[in-house]
Scaffold this active site. Structure first.
Site, PDB file in Angstrom:
ATOM      1  N   TRP A 187       0.735  -1.071  -0.014  1.00 36.54           N
ATOM      2  CA  TRP A 187      -0.006   0.121  -0.033  1.00 36.54           C
ATOM      3  C   TRP A 187       0.838   1.222   0.061  1.00 36.54           C
ATOM      4  O   TRP A 187       1.905   1.264   0.704  1.00 36.54           O
ATOM      5  CB  TRP A 187      -0.885   0.012   1.250  1.00 36.54           C
ATOM      6  CG  TRP A 187      -1.663   1.316   1.346  1.00 36.54           C
ATOM      7  CD1 TRP A 187      -2.649   1.852   0.506  1.00 36.54           C
ATOM      8  CD2 TRP A 187      -1.274   2.493   2.047  1.00 36.54           C
ATOM      9  NE1 TRP A 187      -2.851   3.160   0.814  1.00 36.54           N
ATOM     10  CE2 TRP A 187      -2.258   3.486   1.618  1.00 36.54           C
ATOM     11  CE3 TRP A 187      -0.355   2.582   3.113  1.00 36.54           C
ATOM     12  CZ2 TRP A 187      -2.203   4.852   2.343  1.00 36.54           C
ATOM     13  CZ3 TRP A 187      -0.038   4.045   3.875  1.00 36.54           C
ATOM     14  CH2 TRP A 187      -1.121   4.939   3.464  1.00 36.54           C
ATOM     15  N   GLU A 228      -2.877  -3.022  -2.536  1.00 36.34           N
ATOM     16  CA  GLU A 228      -4.228  -2.457  -1.991  1.00 36.34           C
ATOM     17  C   GLU A 228      -4.438  -1.017  -2.294  1.00 36.34           C
ATOM     18  O   GLU A 228      -3.833  -0.030  -2.348  1.00 36.34           O
ATOM     19  CB  GLU A 228      -3.731  -2.159  -0.331  1.00 36.34           C
ATOM     20  CG  GLU A 228      -5.141  -1.812   0.313  1.00 36.34           C
ATOM     21  CD  GLU A 228      -4.691  -1.608   1.963  1.00 36.34           C
ATOM     22  OE1 GLU A 228      -3.388  -1.832   2.367  1.00 36.34           O
ATOM     23  OE2 GLU A 228      -5.549  -1.089   2.649  1.00 36.34           O
ATOM     24  N   LYS A 230      -6.974   2.128  -2.630  1.00 34.47           N
ATOM     25  CA  LYS A 230      -7.659   3.362  -1.784  1.00 34.47           C
ATOM     26  C   LYS A 230      -8.505   4.665  -2.236  1.00 34.47           C
ATOM     27  O   LYS A 230      -8.017   4.719  -3.652  1.00 34.47           O
ATOM     28  CB  LYS A 230      -6.517   3.804  -0.772  1.00 34.47           C
ATOM     29  CG  LYS A 230      -7.144   4.438   0.294  1.00 34.47           C
ATOM     30  CD  LYS A 230      -6.073   5.106   1.386  1.00 34.47           C
ATOM     31  CE  LYS A 230      -6.438   5.713   2.425  1.00 34.47           C
ATOM     32  NZ  LYS A 230      -5.603   5.795   3.561  1.00 34.47           N
ATOM     33  N   ASP A 261      -9.449  -3.076   1.376  1.00 31.11           N
ATOM     34  CA  ASP A 261      -9.749  -2.596   2.691  1.00 31.11           C
ATOM     35  C   ASP A 261     -11.033  -2.343   3.023  1.00 31.11           C
ATOM     36  O   ASP A 261     -11.627  -1.360   2.147  1.00 31.11           O
ATOM     37  CB  ASP A 261      -8.618  -1.740   2.892  1.00 31.11           C
ATOM     38  CG  ASP A 261      -8.777  -1.038   4.467  1.00 31.11           C
ATOM     39  OD1 ASP A 261      -9.806  -0.731   4.860  1.00 31.11           O
ATOM     40  OD2 ASP A 261      -7.729  -1.093   4.900  1.00 31.11           O
ATOM     41  N   HIS A 264     -11.722   1.616   2.289  1.00 28.26           N
ATOM     42  CA  HIS A 264     -11.156   2.297   1.375  1.00 28.26           C
ATOM     43  C   HIS A 264     -12.034   2.681   0.088  1.00 28.26           C
ATOM     44  O   HIS A 264     -11.806   2.899  -0.966  1.00 28.26           O
ATOM     45  CB  HIS A 264      -9.988   1.593   0.731  1.00 28.26           C
ATOM     46  CG  HIS A 264      -8.741   1.648   1.691  1.00 28.26           C
ATOM     47  ND1 HIS A 264      -7.649   1.358   1.408  1.00 28.26           N
ATOM     48  CD2 HIS A 264      -8.601   2.055   2.932  1.00 28.26           C
ATOM     49  CE1 HIS A 264      -6.713   1.650   2.329  1.00 28.26           C
ATOM     50  NE2 HIS A 264      -7.434   2.211   3.433  1.00 28.26           N
ATOM     51  N   HIS A 288      -8.534  -6.643   4.117  1.00 23.47           N
ATOM     52  CA  HIS A 288      -8.132  -5.502   5.169  1.00 23.47           C
ATOM     53  C   HIS A 288      -9.517  -5.375   5.984  1.00 23.47           C
ATOM     54  O   HIS A 288     -10.117  -4.403   5.631  1.00 23.47           O
ATOM     55  CB  HIS A 288      -7.350  -4.420   4.978  1.00 23.47           C
ATOM     56  CG  HIS A 288      -6.007  -4.441   4.878  1.00 23.47           C
ATOM     57  ND1 HIS A 288      -5.107  -3.342   4.669  1.00 23.47           N
ATOM     58  CD2 HIS A 288      -5.155  -5.736   5.099  1.00 23.47           C
ATOM     59  CE1 HIS A 288      -3.845  -3.898   4.873  1.00 23.47           C
ATOM     60  NE2 HIS A 288      -3.815  -5.131   5.204  1.00 23.47           N
ATOM     61  N   ASP A 296     -12.353   6.696   6.180  1.00 24.26           N
ATOM     62  CA  ASP A 296     -11.550   5.563   6.493  1.00 24.26           C
ATOM     63  C   ASP A 296     -10.781   5.884   7.887  1.00 24.26           C
ATOM     64  O   ASP A 296      -9.597   6.014   8.063  1.00 24.26           O
ATOM     65  CB  ASP A 296     -10.384   5.720   5.613  1.00 24.26           C
ATOM     66  CG  ASP A 296      -9.288   4.683   5.617  1.00 24.26           C
ATOM     67  OD1 ASP A 296      -9.740   3.487   5.990  1.00 24.26           O
ATOM     68  OD2 ASP A 296      -8.220   4.961   5.258  1.00 24.26           O
ATOM     69  N   ASP A 298     -10.761   3.594  10.527  1.00 25.90           N
ATOM     70  CA  ASP A 298     -10.184   2.360  11.347  1.00 25.90           C
ATOM     71  C   ASP A 298     -10.334   2.174  12.324  1.00 25.90           C
ATOM     72  O   ASP A 298      -9.534   1.983  13.459  1.00 25.90           O
ATOM     73  CB  ASP A 298      -8.564   2.677  10.910  1.00 25.90           C
ATOM     74  CG  ASP A 298      -7.954   2.490   9.588  1.00 25.90           C
ATOM     75  OD1 ASP A 298      -8.204   1.208   8.981  1.00 25.90           O
ATOM     76  OD2 ASP A 298      -7.498   3.318   8.966  1.00 25.90           O
ATOM     77  N   ASP A 327      -7.022  -4.672   9.795  1.00 23.88           N
ATOM     78  CA  ASP A 327      -6.403  -3.324   9.540  1.00 23.88           C
ATOM     79  C   ASP A 327      -7.143  -2.306  10.410  1.00 23.88           C
ATOM     80  O   ASP A 327      -8.049  -1.615   9.669  1.00 23.88           O
ATOM     81  CB  ASP A 327      -6.422  -2.980   8.252  1.00 23.88           C
ATOM     82  CG  ASP A 327      -5.350  -1.570   8.150  1.00 23.88           C
ATOM     83  OD1 ASP A 327      -4.922  -0.998   8.940  1.00 23.88           O
ATOM     84  OD2 ASP A 327      -5.380  -1.063   7.100  1.00 23.88           O
TER      85      ASP A 327
HETATM   86  C1  RNT Z   1      -3.932   2.752   4.690  1.00 23.88           C
HETATM   87  C2  RNT Z   1      -3.942   1.116   4.430  1.00 23.88           C
HETATM   88  C3  RNT Z   1      -2.719   0.381   5.029  1.00 23.88           C
HETATM   89  C4  RNT Z   1      -2.404   0.785   6.385  1.00 23.88           C
HETATM   90  C5  RNT Z   1      -1.340  -0.376   6.951  1.00 23.88           C
HETATM   91  C6  RNT Z   1      -0.751   0.418   7.987  1.00 23.88           C
HETATM   92  O1  RNT Z   1      -5.017   3.265   4.440  1.00 23.88           O
HETATM   93  O2  RNT Z   1      -5.074   0.565   4.818  1.00 23.88           O
HETATM   94  O3  RNT Z   1      -3.130  -0.980   4.789  1.00 23.88           O
HETATM   95  O4  RNT Z   1      -3.310   1.065   7.247  1.00 23.88           O
HETATM   96  O5  RNT Z   1      -0.710  -0.803   6.152  1.00 23.88           O
HETATM   97 ZN    ZN Z   2      -5.622  -1.546   4.820  1.00 23.89          ZN
END
Ligand code: RNT
Ligand code: ZN
Length: 420
Positions: A187, A228, A230, A261, A264, A288, A296, A298, A327
């Site tokens: 990523w 990955e 986004k 993810d 994302h 993820h 986003d 998390d 994640d």
């Molecule tokens: C960031 C991505 C990525 C990170 C990690 C730390 O938007 O989601 O995967 O969160 O790799």
């Molecule tokens: Zn991620």
């Protein structure tokens, strides 16, 4: 604390209830215990890492909160992970980032080697677990512009290409040492804050850089590459170079894994719906699992509708083709609790999915028995899943129900609260 006898009685009743619907809870538990969840090391220290002269998040990701007890070095992080792993049943892997190298000397990102991860390899071996890996393209002076592999500056691109190549070698070494392929996820934060003129140019540069990073063929038994996508990040609101269309195309063309993810995409866009589609074009994917709150963000993964939908799609479409990674990073609560709550939720969702009468539901759908299908999917929500998961915890030798919080509170008092 509930007695063992009580937990077993509750399980027996639950088992009988599921059996009425022709669902086998013993078989579901046997399957669940083999599904690995790759636990992200970066929840333990707010994505800081242990480099000697750099660190800190950037690149549009952000861990907020100042809950005490963050792990300050690799030894503390491993200790915290041991605690977390003792509270999470089933198969677990550990997902490492390059910034979690364990070394006394400063070493720049393009110079890291498997040796810098020796202590992690030993840790994993002793615990019969396996490691996954991630290059870290953020939190570094050479990523200050939020442009790494797609930077217009050839020197910057070269540095990050070298980092990617170094990381693939590390991933392959981890995989060889553990006898299980290490999934390496790429990523990058690359993007633009405002009006972006040459999106095509940036994306062409990214392709060239990725081609250079992935040029060497490494055995799939040792490592596999995921990319990955986004939509946006803080500071890169207008354009993300590695968008979903970009990486879907790149992964299909180069037979890589695509990493989806959950945070994302647009807030109402879900990854559960994407799994069955992308698996038609890719052998394997990486997830993820995360929880976006309006963006986003998390947040810790909850046992919510989307998590259950993700788990159902994993089970329905072939669990062996989907690598499950978590994640998220929340610094407002105890970090071990964050790991335990999110991981246990992931497993509960997988268990619920394993306890689905899928053949029956598929038949109903084919016959347009939609009222019956809807009634049954709603009825399933009332089944005693909790008693089955509690029994799973009991059998796996981890605390049942809320008991794991007692252990976390004690650990916090004795260990984490003493860290400054
Ligand atoms: C960031 C991505 C990525 C990170 C990690 C730390 O938007 O989601 O995967 O969160 O790799
Ligand atoms: Zn991620």
């Amino acid at each position: 604390m509930r007695s063992v006898k009580r937990i077993e009685q509750d399980y027996a009743a639950a088992k009988a209830r599921y059996a009425e619907m022709k669902l086998d809870t013993d078989a579901a538990l046997a399957a669940l215990e083999k599904i690995p969840v790759s636990i992200h090391c970066w929840q333990g220290d707010d994505v800081g890492g242990f480099e000697k002269d750099a660190g800190g998040t950037s690149g549009g990701i952000l861990s907020t909160g100042n809950y005490p007890g963050r792990a300050r070095n690799a030894a503390e992080l491993r200790m915290d992970l041991d605690k977390a792993f003792s509270l999470i049943p089933g198969a677990k892997r550990l997902n490492l980032h390059a910034i979690y190298l364990d070394t006394d000397k400063a070493v720049d990102r393009n110079k890291i080697t498997p040796e810098h991860f020796r202590s992690w390899i030993d840790w994993a071996k002793a615990r019969k677990t396996a490691l996954d890996f991630n290059p870290s393209y953020f939190g570094h002076p050479k990523a200050a512009s939020n442009l790494t592999l797609s930077s217009p500056d050839a020197g910057i691109r070269r540095f990050w290409i070298e980092h990617g190549i170094a990381c693939r070698k590390i991933a392959a070494a981890l995989g060889a040492a553990q006898g299980s392929p290490c999934i390496m996820n790429t990523w990058i934060p690359d993007g633009f804050k405002d009006v972006t003129v040459d999106r095509g140019g940036a994306r062409r540069r990214l392709i060239k850089s990725l081609d250079a990073v992935f040029a060497e063929k490494l055995p799939a038994t040792h490592m596999r590459d995921a990319v990955e996508s986004k939509l946006f990040g803080i500071g890169v609101e207008t354009c993300t170079v590695g968008s979903n269309e970009f990486y879907l195309g790149y992964a299909v063309k180069n037979s890589l894994l695509l990493c989806l993810d959950a945070g994302h995409f647009h807030p109402t866009e879900v990854i559960s719906d994407k799994i069955s589609a992308v698996l038609l074009f890719l052998d394997e994917i990486l997830l993820h699992v995360s929880r976006p709150v309006r963006w986003d963000s998390d947040h810790v993964v909850l046992f919510d509708d989307e998590l259950q939908a993700i788990a159902r799609e994993i089970i329905r479409n072939g669990v062996r083709r989907v690598h499950i990674g978590l994640d998220y990073f929340d610094a407002t609560i105890n970090r071990i609790a964050a790991w335990a709550i999110g991981s246990r939720n992931m497993q509960k969702a997988l268990l619920a999915a394993l306890l689905e009468p899928s053949a029956e539901l598929v038949e109903m759908e084919k016959k347009f028995s939609n009222s019956r299908k809807l009634a049954l999917t709603e009825e399933l929500k009332m089944l005693p899943l909790g008693a089955v998961y509690d029994y799973f915890c009991l059998r796996q030798g981890v605390p049942v129900s809320m008991d794991y919080m007692d252990e976390i509170e004690l650990y916090e008092k004795q260990i984490q609260s003493k860290r400054s």
